[in-house]
Design an enzyme around this catalytic site. Sequence first.
Site, PDB file in Angstrom:
ATOM      1  N   HIS A 163       0.816  -1.214   0.000  1.00  0.00           N
ATOM      2  CA  HIS A 163       0.000   0.000   0.000  1.00  0.00           C
ATOM      3  C   HIS A 163       0.850   1.265   0.000  1.00  0.00           C
ATOM      4  CE1 HIS A 163      -3.702   1.949  -0.029  1.00  0.00           C
ATOM      5  NE2 HIS A 163      -4.300   1.440   1.040  1.00  0.00           N
ATOM      6  N   ASP A 166      -2.197   2.305  -4.532  1.00  0.00           N
ATOM      7  CA  ASP A 166      -3.425   2.701  -3.864  1.00  0.00           C
ATOM      8  C   ASP A 166      -4.497   1.634  -4.067  1.00  0.00           C
ATOM      9  OD1 ASP A 166      -2.314   5.091  -3.006  1.00  0.00           O
ATOM     10  OD2 ASP A 166      -2.905   6.151  -4.847  1.00  0.00           O
TER      11      ASP A 166
END
Length: 412
Positions: A383, A387
């Site tokens: 992450h 995204d």
Amino acid sequence: METEIKIPSVGESVQEAILAEWYKQDGDRVHKDEPLLVIETDKVTLEIVAEADGILKIMVSEGETVAIGAIVGIIDTAAASDTAESPPAEPEAKSPPAPSPESPAEEPKPAEPVVVSSTQQILSPSVRRVIAEKNLDVAKIIGTGPGGRITKSDILLYEESLVCDQLPLAAEERTPKAEPEQIIRKPMTPIRKRIAARLLESKQNTAMLTTFNEIDMSRAMEIRTQYKESFQKKHGVSLGFMSFFIKACVEALKEFPELNAFIEDSDIVYHNYCHIGVAIGAERGLVVPVIRHAENLSFAELEQAIVDYVAKIRENRLELADLERGTFTISNGGVYGSLLSTPILNIPQSGILGMHKIEKRPVVIDDQIVIRPMMYVAMSYDHRIVDGREAVTFLKRIKECVENPERIMMEV
């Protein structure tokens, strides 16, 4: 003359290995190119073959750690020829000595007369028959009849007393004896240590998140069935589902390059090529050989690359170079029956796709409930660089390509 057996170099980063197994015994005759032993490093397992014919002399035992370049054995090429030595003459069998004519054979002694005890004199024929049938000890039976005569009731009482005496013993025998708890302690192999370290490093040093989806495998299965025989005849390999997913991943990686990138310090390193790692379960642990430039390979070339890697793993010929420079990984837990799992990132990569078991399930299509072969897929991503929107769309793109294989232009 003698030929030394040395531990070969398998990569600059590997300085030592464990001698995992000898295929031959000390003193065995070996032939050139015959596998002799297996070494195991923290990354690969490799077979070493004989470089000449001769007699093997083992210098290092199994389980020992040896440095790269160390001599672990010698092949004596000047050993004796294969001609078998003639077996020693067997000693002549000695015949048993003939009986002396002067010593006549002994005549059998007459059987001694059986003495009947005084107790038996007072037994009735029926009682005597029961005692003989049940092989009872008359001396231990207490007679309660006239003159101390033993009756059938006395025999029953005696048998009951025998049963009562054996009950505690029988109960004790039925009770399982408590055995001491046992454990087996084995040292972790270098490959297992390496796997553990990398998995722990991945969990601790990435912001890993997983997104899920499901794929209708109907069309892919139809195409695979339709072209299976012609594909095999033309290319010499079977058409599997892994090539479908590799092709789909290549298409998705072109659209979302972050999933094909690494984080190095404060930089993001993008790759203009797709080196796809395929996780394969081996006897000594999970390995991830890399199919290089998968974007340039056909379905047949992808399937052939997988077959070649499986053979190298089975024959312990996998090299360190086969495991390096991967940019994205695919893991297929479905071959073991997994319905759903969360794959762990293969650092420094930022994405990994998990395939699973194909299972028929009811789904709604055009407001109708139908049965379709479905597969859950999972995509774990870092992450820090990817995204959620990109990750979800990336997996959706893979779903579209596999459900409509014509879009990735399969060659048959």
